[in-house]
Design an enzyme around this catalytic site. Structure first.
Site, PDB file in Angstrom:
ATOM      1  N   GLY A  15       0.831  -1.192   0.000  1.00 50.94           N
ATOM      2  CA  GLY A  15       0.000   0.000   0.000  1.00 50.94           C
ATOM      3  C   GLY A  15       0.866   1.243   0.000  1.00 50.94           C
ATOM      4  O   GLY A  15       0.712   2.137  -0.823  1.00 50.94           O
ATOM      5  N   ALA A  16       1.803   1.290   0.941  1.00 50.12           N
ATOM      6  CA  ALA A  16       2.688   2.442   1.070  1.00 50.12           C
ATOM      7  C   ALA A  16       3.863   2.054   1.954  1.00 50.12           C
ATOM      8  O   ALA A  16       3.818   1.039   2.638  1.00 50.12           O
ATOM      9  CB  ALA A  16       1.942   3.624   1.682  1.00 50.12           C
ATOM     10  N   MET A  17       4.910   2.887   1.919  1.00 45.87           N
ATOM     11  CA  MET A  17       6.107   2.603   2.717  1.00 45.87           C
ATOM     12  C   MET A  17       6.582   3.869   3.393  1.00 45.87           C
ATOM     13  O   MET A  17       6.758   4.903   2.750  1.00 45.87           O
ATOM     14  CB  MET A  17       7.204   2.022   1.801  1.00 45.87           C
ATOM     15  CG  MET A  17       8.505   1.721   2.510  1.00 45.87           C
ATOM     16  SD  MET A  17       8.298   0.435   3.786  1.00 45.87           S
ATOM     17  CE  MET A  17       9.524   0.968   4.965  1.00 45.87           C
ATOM     18  N   GLU A  18       6.830   3.744   4.694  1.00 46.90           N
ATOM     19  CA  GLU A  18       7.061   4.903   5.556  1.00 46.90           C
ATOM     20  C   GLU A  18       8.472   5.478   5.505  1.00 46.90           C
ATOM     21  O   GLU A  18       8.901   6.120   6.472  1.00 46.90           O
ATOM     22  CB  GLU A  18       6.764   4.488   6.999  1.00 46.90           C
ATOM     23  CG  GLU A  18       7.730   3.431   7.595  1.00 46.90           C
ATOM     24  CD  GLU A  18       7.221   1.999   7.513  1.00 46.90           C
ATOM     25  OE1 GLU A  18       6.386   1.734   6.618  1.00 46.90           O
ATOM     26  OE2 GLU A  18       7.657   1.150   8.295  1.00 46.90           O
ATOM     27  N   ASN A  19       9.206   5.314   4.399  1.00 42.39           N
ATOM     28  CA  ASN A  19      10.577   5.838   4.319  1.00 42.39           C
ATOM     29  C   ASN A  19      10.684   7.206   4.988  1.00 42.39           C
ATOM     30  O   ASN A  19       9.864   8.090   4.730  1.00 42.39           O
ATOM     31  CB  ASN A  19      11.002   5.981   2.862  1.00 42.39           C
ATOM     32  CG  ASN A  19      10.658   4.762   2.037  1.00 42.39           C
ATOM     33  OD1 ASN A  19      11.121   3.679   2.325  1.00 42.39           O
ATOM     34  ND2 ASN A  19       9.796   4.941   1.041  1.00 42.39           N
ATOM     35  N   HIS A  21      -1.340   6.182   8.810  1.00 38.37           N
ATOM     36  CA  HIS A  21      -0.499   5.048   9.221  1.00 38.37           C
ATOM     37  C   HIS A  21       0.976   5.341   8.915  1.00 38.37           C
ATOM     38  O   HIS A  21       1.848   5.195   9.780  1.00 38.37           O
ATOM     39  CB  HIS A  21      -1.010   3.809   8.466  1.00 38.37           C
ATOM     40  CG  HIS A  21      -0.224   2.554   8.667  1.00 38.37           C
ATOM     41  ND1 HIS A  21      -0.745   1.456   9.314  1.00 38.37           N
ATOM     42  CD2 HIS A  21       1.029   2.188   8.285  1.00 38.37           C
ATOM     43  CE1 HIS A  21       0.146   0.485   9.333  1.00 38.37           C
ATOM     44  NE2 HIS A  21       1.237   0.901   8.706  1.00 38.37           N
ATOM     45  N   GLU A  22       1.251   5.786   7.688  1.00 32.82           N
ATOM     46  CA  GLU A  22       2.649   6.034   7.298  1.00 32.82           C
ATOM     47  C   GLU A  22       3.232   7.215   8.078  1.00 32.82           C
ATOM     48  O   GLU A  22       4.403   7.202   8.447  1.00 32.82           O
ATOM     49  CB  GLU A  22       2.761   6.291   5.790  1.00 32.82           C
ATOM     50  CG  GLU A  22       2.163   5.204   4.896  1.00 32.82           C
ATOM     51  CD  GLU A  22       2.647   3.802   5.239  1.00 32.82           C
ATOM     52  OE1 GLU A  22       3.813   3.652   5.655  1.00 32.82           O
ATOM     53  OE2 GLU A  22       1.862   2.848   5.095  1.00 32.82           O
ATOM     54  N   HIS A  60       4.259   6.068  11.487  1.00 31.82           N
ATOM     55  CA  HIS A  60       5.525   5.325  11.478  1.00 31.82           C
ATOM     56  C   HIS A  60       6.733   6.254  11.600  1.00 31.82           C
ATOM     57  O   HIS A  60       7.816   5.799  11.961  1.00 31.82           O
ATOM     58  CB  HIS A  60       5.678   4.576  10.157  1.00 31.82           C
ATOM     59  CG  HIS A  60       5.116   3.191  10.152  1.00 31.82           C
ATOM     60  ND1 HIS A  60       5.350   2.264  11.146  1.00 31.82           N
ATOM     61  CD2 HIS A  60       4.364   2.547   9.219  1.00 31.82           C
ATOM     62  CE1 HIS A  60       4.749   1.117  10.833  1.00 31.82           C
ATOM     63  NE2 HIS A  60       4.139   1.263   9.680  1.00 31.82           N
ATOM     64  N   GLU A  63       3.829  -2.441  13.058  1.00 30.35           N
ATOM     65  CA  GLU A  63       2.634  -2.357  12.213  1.00 30.35           C
ATOM     66  C   GLU A  63       1.364  -2.251  13.054  1.00 30.35           C
ATOM     67  O   GLU A  63       0.427  -1.536  12.696  1.00 30.35           O
ATOM     68  CB  GLU A  63       2.569  -3.564  11.270  1.00 30.35           C
ATOM     69  CG  GLU A  63       3.717  -3.609  10.267  1.00 30.35           C
ATOM     70  CD  GLU A  63       3.862  -2.308   9.480  1.00 30.35           C
ATOM     71  OE1 GLU A  63       2.896  -1.544   9.377  1.00 30.35           O
ATOM     72  OE2 GLU A  63       4.967  -2.039   8.984  1.00 30.35           O
TER      73      GLU A  63
HETATM   74 ZN   LIG Z   1       3.063   0.085   8.375  1.00 30.22          ZN
END
Ligand SMILES: [Zn+2]
Length: 736
Positions: free
Chosen positions: A311-315, A346-347, A350, A369
């Protein structure tokens, strides 16, 4: 298993002074230098890299061109060594290494030989003829590599004939872009320099510091050094992305500095960034206040990329989204929009929990998570009040109870000994059950006490790593409730759902007695040994009394326990006050009737738990069909989430019925029970309905079409569908 090869080597002291031989004499006092053999592990490590070599900084220089199939890079990795090393294990996957060496603080360059081991996950080694002494050194590695076509590492994706580059490193694909010590426990500053042809945006974790045009016409971008981050948070995007400048997230009471803010989308789609960008400041500001800690990174970029595996990545500071998880157009449905905003929250969450404080190893990625899931709902409830997100953790947790009722359900916290185990941790048990369990403890401890634990955790482990024991200690210390550690462990270290068999009687008019026996929930026919497990349950019981509603909260670790209710014989008991507990209950028949009769006194969360326990009790053979139908009938007019919850069970009931007469009777029940609510929702103008009611209307529509009696509506839908796909005339995209 470790194998050390002992050889006679030039031994170097910590200060970098090279000594020949094993011992030395100084005056009349003999000083013995122990001939410490350089570390030389033969067997490739599986799981974690060996201790002894720790990266402390990366300087990465890449030449990229999305039009090509390969890229080149050089990386300098500052390391510290606890002992001399003739062999250093690290990660490198799919790279051609052309040169490798170590440079010592005095400038000495030690050449290295690169060997890829046959171990999985690109475990590789550098061998040095002259060992690298204990202390500090800098590894330099030059390499080239293909862009990945499997959406991992630095990969290439094409949209409308134009190539784009993007990254996805978590869990173990940073090693595809850069030779590295690719584990979450290693957090370091990263400094990137990226060269790309003109016409491309180049985005990474650090802010752009300088841009130069090289002699060959390519552009070189130098980025600011990051705060310490783990390799799986490094991000890079290169390509003809549309840029939307969001100015800055302005300073606030928690953060004195402004944060530059931008959005990126594939060419032509920049306008669809607008909605998510518009809410970002409010979300970040709320989360800063929650953690009492400023947004940790120097800038924030949101990047929608053409193809993305998750879905997405919290870089850190450069969050990458699947297009459909960030971009909103006029065709985006309400449900999808809620999902997009929740993913965004959510991201952002993080950036603290996961990035600022990182799991030490993959066995605690579940906590990362689970926490982000939980705080995404809290954030949504804060920025979109009255849209039902206060109960989202409960709805999500109930949604995963079907999977958690299976005999082979996994526990939340699993050991991770192989790379293949890591991705197993990214499932519904992690996100939904994990988030639900956190919500249960928040409810038990109280919102402020729980928040104080989280604030303490951020301060204690900022820029560092922490495991679940650290988390529980922070929570227990912050909330000043040491007893919850056992309880927490009982939920994360065993699978399944606690099932509370609750008997309620009134020995006299002034007293009540509640007896609770716990087991593991199992549906009829399951092979689960229901008596084999107990939990320490943060139990909460609601009753009505002469002085209004009362809630009893206590930790229950015993297989069975009596809770006397003094001073009153309540008209009903609700064995999951607020509905936040991750358990199911069953009641004696009179207690069910009491609860059904007082359904309206239940909060929306309690109504959700009521609906779940009623359907689950029926599936377990503990509730009669007659009582279930009574429960569903009152619940059909409850909170939208509670009313919607049992709908998914109805088709199963229909399939299980064997005679036409029984099926017709169920159709009658469905129409009488849900028909009036559906009619009322359908006749209201959409503006009058809450988001939850709109979602309930959609769900009721499907259920009644499938299981009720709505021949006219079915015929109309069939005609619309036929027009949409173009059965007779040309397809009409507006028909549905
Ligand atoms: Zn996550």
């Amino acid at each position: 298993m470790l194998t050390k090869t002992f050889r006679s080597y030039l031994i170097a002291g910590a200060a970098g002074i090279i000594l020949l031989g094993a011992c030395s004499q100084s005056g009349d006092q003999e000083v013995t230098f122990v001939p410490e053999p350089p570390v030389m592990q033969d067997t490739p490590p599986s799981g974690q890299l060996p201790d002894g070599v720790t990266p402390t900084a990366y300087r990465l220089s890449l030449f990229t061109d999305p039009a090509q199939d390969d890229f080149t890079g050089t990386v300098e990795i500052d390391i510290t060594l606890t002992d001399p090393h003739a062999r250093i294990w690290f990660h490198s996957l799919d790279q051609r290494i052309s040169e490798a060496s170590a440079t010592l603080p005095d400038g000495t360059v030690l050449p290295a030989t690169f060997t890829r081991s046959t171990a999985e996950g690109g475990v590789s080694r550098l061998d040095f003829e002259t060992p690298v002494p204990a202390g500090t050194a800098t590894l330099s590695i030059a390499y080239s590599a293909p862009y990945n076509f499997g959406l991992a590492g630095l990969y290439k994706a094409t949209q409308n004939g134009r190539p784009y580059l993007a990254t996805q490193m978590e869990p173990i694909d940073a090693r595809r872009m850069v030779p590295s010590f690719d584990e979450p426990r290693f957090k370091t500053p990263w400094t990137l320099t990226v060269t790309a042809p003109a016409g491309n945006q180049v985005i990474t974790n650090g802010a752009l510091k300088a841009q130069t045009t090289l002699d060959d016409g390519n552009l070189q971008f130098e980025f600011a050094t990051t705060r310490t981050i783990q390799s799986y948070l490094v991000a890079l995007a290169v390509g003809p992305y549309d840029l939307r400048d969001g100015g800055v997230l302005p300073p606030n009471g928690i953060r004195p500095r402004a944060v530059p803010f931008r959005g990126f989308a594939p060419a032509g789609k920049g306008d669809q960034l607008e909605e998510a960008m518009a809410i970002t400041d409010e979300m970040v500001t709320w989360q800063e206040a929650y953690f009492d800690y400023p947004y940790p990174y120097g800038k924030l970029d949101l990047i929608a990329v053409p193809d993305f595996a998750y879905g997405a990545m919290e870089n850190a500071g450069a969050i990458i989204y699947r297009e459909s998880a960030l971009l909103i157009s006029e065709r985006t449905s309400l449900g999808r929009k809620r999902g997009i905003m929740t993913t965004h929250a959510h991201e952002l969450g993080h950036q603290w929990f996961g990035n600022l404080v990182t799991p030490r190893w993959w066995n605690d990625i579940w906590l990362n998570e689970a926490f982000a899931t939980w705080i995404s709902y809290k954030t949504m409830d804060a920025v979109y009040p009255d849209t039902g997100f206060d109960l989202a953790p409960q709805r999500a947790a109930i949604g995963v109870m079907g999977a958690d009722s299976l005999a082979n359900a996994r526990q939340i916290r699993n050991p991770i000994t192989r790379n293949a185990d890591i991705l197993d941790a990214f499932d519904g048990i992690t996100y939904r059950k994990g988030g639900g369990v956190l919500s249960m403890f928040e409810n038990f401890l109280g919102e402020e006490a729980f928040r104080d634990g989280m604030r303490l955790h951020m301060r204690r482990f900022e820029d560092g790593v922490a495991d679940v024991n650290d988390f529980m200690t922070s929570l227990a210390d912050g909330a000043k409730t040491p007893g919850i550690v056992d309880s927490f462990n009982s939920f994360i270290l065993q699978p399944g759902i606690p099932y509370l068999d609750v008997k309620f009687t009134c020995p006299s008019e002034e007293t009540g007695l509640v007896t609770i026996a716990q087991s593991r929930y199992a549906p009829l026919g399951s092979e689960i040994d229901t008596a084999a497990q107990t939990w320490t349950i943060p139990f909460a019981l609601k009753t009505d009394g002469s002085d209004g509603d009362n809630t009893v909260r206590q930790l229950i670790g015993e297989p069975s326990i009596d809770i006397p209710l003094e001073n009153s014989c309540p008209a009903y008991i609700m064995p999951n006050a607020d509905g936040a507990g991750y358990w199911r209950f069953t009641l004696n028949d009179t207690a069910w009737q009491g609860l059904i009769g007082h359904y309206d006194a239940l909060s929306a969360g309690e109504q959700l738990s009521f609906a779940d326990s009623a359907t689950a009790g029926f599936a377990a053979g503990n509730l009669s069909a007659a009582t279930l139908l009574d429960a569903l009938a009152v619940n059909a007019n409850g909170d939208w989430g509670a009313a919607r919850d049992p709908l998914s069970n109805l088709s199963g009931y229909m399939e299980a019925l064997e005679t036409d007469a029984a099926k017709e009777a169920l159709r009658d029940f469905v129409m009488t029970t849900y028909g009036p609510r559906w009619t009322a929702l359908s006749e209201a103008s959409p503006d009058e309905l809450s988001q939850g009611e709109q979602l309930l209307k959609t769900a009721l529509n499907s259920s009644l079409l499938a299981l009720g009696r709505m021949p006219d509506e079915r015929a109309q839908l069939a005609a619309s569908a036929a027009a949409y796909v173009g059965v007779i005339n040309d397809p009409d995209p507006d028909a549905v």
